[in-house]
Design an enzyme around this catalytic site. Sequence first.
Site, PDB file in Angstrom:
ATOM      1  N   HIS A   1       0.838  -1.216   0.112  1.00 31.99           N
ATOM      2  CA  HIS A   1      -0.016   0.035  -0.296  1.00 31.99           C
ATOM      3  C   HIS A   1       0.891   1.283   0.018  1.00 31.99           C
ATOM      4  CE1 HIS A   1       0.587  -0.013   4.651  1.00 31.99           C
ATOM      5  NE2 HIS A   1       0.595   1.217   4.160  1.00 31.99           N
TER       6      HIS A   1
ATOM      7  N   ASP B   1      -0.003  -7.785   1.569  1.00 28.71           N
ATOM      8  CA  ASP B   1       0.481  -6.188   1.607  1.00 28.71           C
ATOM      9  C   ASP B   1       1.944  -6.183   1.534  1.00 28.71           C
ATOM     10  OD1 ASP B   1       0.163  -3.441   1.582  1.00 28.71           O
ATOM     11  OD2 ASP B   1      -0.130  -3.456   3.875  1.00 28.71           O
TER      12      ASP B   1
ATOM     13  N   SER C   1       4.679   2.432   7.882  1.00 27.24           N
ATOM     14  CA  SER C   1       4.312   1.316   7.086  1.00 27.24           C
ATOM     15  C   SER C   1       5.470   0.795   6.239  1.00 27.24           C
ATOM     16  CB  SER C   1       3.194   1.582   6.170  1.00 27.24           C
ATOM     17  OG  SER C   1       1.945   1.605   6.779  1.00 27.24           O
TER      18      SER C   1
END
Length: 515
Positions: free
Chosen positions: A138, A168, A242
């Site tokens: 992402h 992911d 992230s």
Amino acid sequence: MFLRRPNPEPTREVPMVRFAALILAAFVAAAPLAPAAVAQRAPETFAPLARQLLPAVVNISTSQAVRPRPGRPDAPEIPQAPPGSPFEEFFRDFFNRNRPPGQEGAPQQPQRPQRRGQSLGSGFIIDAQAGIVVTNNHVIDGADEINVILADNTSIRAELLGTDPRTDLAVLRIQTDKPLSAVPWGNSDEAEVGDWVVAIGNPFGLGGSVTAGIVSARGRDIRQGLYDDFIQTDAAINRGNSGGPLFNMAGQVVGINTAIYSPTGGSIGIGFAIPSNLAQRIVAQLRDGGRVRRGWLGVNIQQVTDEIAEALRMPGGARGALVARAQEGGPAAAAGIRAGDVILRFNGVEVREMRSLPRIVADNTVGAAVPVIVWRDGKEETISVTLGELPTDPQQAAAPPAAPEPARPVELTGLGLRIAPITNELRERFNLRPEQRGVVIVEVAPDSPGAERELRPGDVIVEVQQERVSTPAEVQQRIERLRQQNRGVALFAIEGAGGQRFVPLRLRGERGSPG
């Protein structure tokens, strides 16, 4: 540290009691403490570990081509007409007339693509020689240019080797003459609740930041997909972290920070990381081939509840994964696995609950023949299945041919259901498939067992107690037989808008009557 009682008073002791007490004290002193009772000391500082790891952690910046908007950001883009086209002058005049005040008549500037860049996340280098970088999918999703920013602020254009949206994960490659630092993978299965961990990343675009905490929980399912198995940590993880690594105290990557739970957008001490043992296998496939090949069984499954376990007479209570449907043409159907089977073990691995089965299957090699232990007809059976490759799109099972239409509906009063044969009128009323077979539910009484299980008019009863039914009378006969056997639960196979599922219904003892 020893606890002492202040100003102790002298006491008289019987010599034999005192001797026994001395012996007991000597025994206790000589006995080693149980390993579980020895707590690790908190490190005095994380500085040496941070110095070692920071050079291998990178920031990820992406950019996309965007067209400038005339006059204001919410204005539509100017259509690009071919040079010399009569539409070119029309579009120019139209947008000049609709410019904000003060800009009327200003010459229209040629529309040139612009790039918008933003530091979005983090990543880490796992191979210094090849320049391999791991991050979240992402973080780079939708980008047409990806740049990796090293710890010394050097920005390098990155090549995208592959992505896996299901977990992911994304893998990049950079090329540079600068010497790079890399970090090794660790064994996430060895990370225990309470272990110290360190997170490094790029929170809010500030650059390399270090936070520390502990492993708060293992095996978290945060409803992000079939393969959820997150490590939860209270190490501060914020937006921009992230794709960054979660380290153990040996400086090994045990997780990839990917999500947070927060009502505010900032860290409240609940962060989630992809376990390294899952990520390492995915990263290796993306690096070598650009895509992930997962084992595929070809079944729709649901959770085994206590009532379902009771209905199937499974010893040991609820466990395993109940097969709601074996997809036609899939590996399970080809091997003989069928709806109503409960998968207990897959290739030697115990299936403790439904949600663990997709991960277990995916970890196995495509084309391998694996033993699957199922619960069927009151006993365990072993079935050999040759695994396929998980398709990109889910495959639907073809329905069997339609059954003849019987005559009379039946009210199952003990269950609060009114059922009927599938007629052309009911097919149209409930939008049933032409080939649909079974018995359709036409009414569900409020506060009934059927209502409690969220059955709805238009749902179709396909099986009762793992036996096919095609008429209301057959449904009634199966239920009456269960009552005669003093069975407290009937297991229904129901096909509805969301597919097929198994529904356990408590039998209240009433007999059905013709409607």
